[in-house]
Design a protein around this motif. Structure first.
Motif, short mmCIF file in Angstrom:
data_model
loop_
_atom_site.label_atom_id
_atom_site.label_comp_id
_atom_site.label_asym_id
_atom_site.label_seq_id
_atom_site.Cartn_x
_atom_site.Cartn_y
_atom_site.Cartn_z
N ASN A 1 4.84 11.76 -2.00
CA ASN A 1 3.94 12.20 -3.06
C ASN A 1 2.63 12.69 -2.45
O ASN A 1 1.94 11.95 -1.76
CB ASN A 1 3.68 11.04 -4.03
N ARG A 2 2.29 13.94 -2.70
CA ARG A 2 1.05 14.49 -2.15
C ARG A 2 -0.19 13.75 -2.63
O ARG A 2 -1.20 13.71 -1.94
CB ARG A 2 0.91 15.97 -2.55
N GLN A 3 -0.13 13.17 -3.81
CA GLN A 3 -1.30 12.51 -4.39
C GLN A 3 -1.51 11.10 -3.85
O GLN A 3 -2.46 10.42 -4.23
CB GLN A 3 -1.16 12.46 -5.92
N GLU A 4 -0.60 10.65 -2.97
CA GLU A 4 -0.75 9.31 -2.41
C GLU A 4 -1.81 9.37 -1.31
O GLU A 4 -1.52 9.53 -0.13
CB GLU A 4 0.59 8.82 -1.84
N ALA A 5 -3.07 9.27 -1.74
CA ALA A 5 -4.19 9.36 -0.78
C ALA A 5 -5.33 8.47 -1.26
O ALA A 5 -6.47 8.91 -1.43
CB ALA A 5 -4.65 10.80 -0.66
N ASP A 6 -5.04 7.17 -1.52
CA ASP A 6 -6.06 6.28 -2.05
C ASP A 6 -7.02 5.79 -0.98
O ASP A 6 -8.04 5.17 -1.27
CB ASP A 6 -5.43 5.08 -2.77
N GLY A 7 -6.67 6.05 0.30
CA GLY A 7 -7.58 5.66 1.37
C GLY A 7 -7.60 4.18 1.67
O GLY A 7 -8.40 3.73 2.48
N VAL A 8 -6.74 3.40 1.03
CA VAL A 8 -6.71 1.96 1.24
C VAL A 8 -5.58 1.61 2.19
O VAL A 8 -4.42 1.95 1.94
CB VAL A 8 -6.52 1.21 -0.10
N VAL A 9 -5.90 0.97 3.29
CA VAL A 9 -4.91 0.60 4.27
C VAL A 9 -4.27 -0.72 3.87
O VAL A 9 -4.96 -1.72 3.72
CB VAL A 9 -5.54 0.49 5.68
N LYS A 10 -2.98 -0.74 3.67
CA LYS A 10 -2.25 -1.95 3.32
C LYS A 10 -1.03 -2.05 4.23
O LYS A 10 0.06 -1.62 3.89
CB LYS A 10 -1.81 -1.93 1.85
N PRO A 11 -1.20 -2.58 5.44
CA PRO A 11 -0.08 -2.63 6.38
C PRO A 11 1.01 -3.62 5.98
O PRO A 11 2.10 -3.55 6.50
CB PRO A 11 -0.75 -3.06 7.69
N GLU A 12 0.69 -4.55 5.04
CA GLU A 12 1.69 -5.50 4.61
C GLU A 12 2.03 -5.25 3.15
O GLU A 12 1.40 -4.46 2.47
CB GLU A 12 1.18 -6.94 4.77
#
Length: 280
Positions: A195-206
């Motif tokens: 999804n191109r809109q998946e750009a929330d800028g929040v890093v969630k490695p788990e």
């Protein structure tokens, strides 16, 4: 050291006593398609690579039961149901995917040695490299090609094809951060995944939590559904089920009850029949 010809992982030089000739020719031959030109000659339309034949000549020295053993061993080695790897000692990095073609020969008329020949058919007409070349960050800028990381997060990849035919690369992508979208654009097309809109800028490695009871030990955030509430997606489904915290986590304790429904005829022209439901 004897010259080696391997077919389907069998070294044929261990069966015969030597190879006297190998006919591989140049390329596989081409078929050209043209259409008549109304003024002169013809106009070229396209061409294609033909299948290829490779012939191997060999000798078998006279020994007790030698000719019989050669016939049986070669017949066994050549018995394949689909193209198998054919590799020659003087070009070990190239494999021809071939099948035996026609009838192998073995002339036993000589008192000193028998001579024979095997013809292989290569349906594709071309050979392939045994080794796989890998372009990565450590060898970027060398003979295999260049990888350029751009400031906008995109990556440019230029691959040098060291063969003489078109080929298609295998691309492996490893994300070093959260990324819900990958796009690969080439000269002749593109592929997009995610999804191109998946750009929330929040890093969630788990994995994200469904529910954390650390700050809600009494589970007050779980509320019973009011009686009579209809499931917004499907009014045949129950909405008054219950969850219970057991020893291994949350489990469905009660799936709830489905409300009663009846059908009646409608005159609003939107449907012939309508359904009405309620929950208890």
């Amino acid at each position: 050291m004897a010259f080696s010809v391997k077919f389907n992982d069998v070294d044929l030089s261990t069966i015969v006593d030597g190879f006297t000739a190998i006919t591989r020719n140049i390329g596989a031959g081409w078929t050209n398609t043209v259409q008549p030109n109304p003024i002169i000659g013809a106009d070229f339309t396209q061409n294609s690579i033909n299948s290829k034949s490779i012939t191997v000549n060999f000798i078998a020295n006279v020994k007790l039961d030698r000719f019989t053993s050669v016939r049986k061993a070669l017949a066994s080695a050549l018995n394949v149901k689909q193209p198998a790897a054919l590799i020659f000692d003087d070009d070990p990095n190239q494999v021809w995917w071939a099948v035996p073609d026609g009838t192998p020969t073995l002339d036993e008329s000589s008192f000193y040695q028998a001579v024979g020949s095997i013809t292989f058919l290569v349906p594709s007409g071309v050979s392939e490299s045994v080794e796989t070349n890998v372009l990565n960050a450590s060898n970027s800028g060398g003979q295999l090609g260049t990888i350029t990381n751009n400031s906008d997060g995109s990556v440019d990849i230029e691959i040098n094809n060291t063969g003489n035919l078109e080929t298609f690369p295998t691309i492996e992508i490893t994300n070093v951060h959260e990324n819900g979208y990958i796009a690969i654009a080439g000269k002749n097309g593109a592929i997009e995944i995610g999804n191109r809109q998946e750009a929330d800028g929040v890093v969630k490695p788990e994995s994200e939590y469904l529910y954390d009871s650390k700050y809600d030990t009494s589970f007050t955030k779980f509320k019973d559904v009011a009686a009579g509430t209809v499931n917004p997606q499907n009014n045949w489904l129950a909405t008054n089920g219950k969850l219970e915290f057991q020893t291994d986590g949350l489990r469905l304790k009660d799936k709830g009850t489905v409300g009663s429904c009846w059908w009646y005829e409608s005159n609003d022209f939107t449907s012939r029949f309508k359904r009405s439901c309620w929950s208890s």
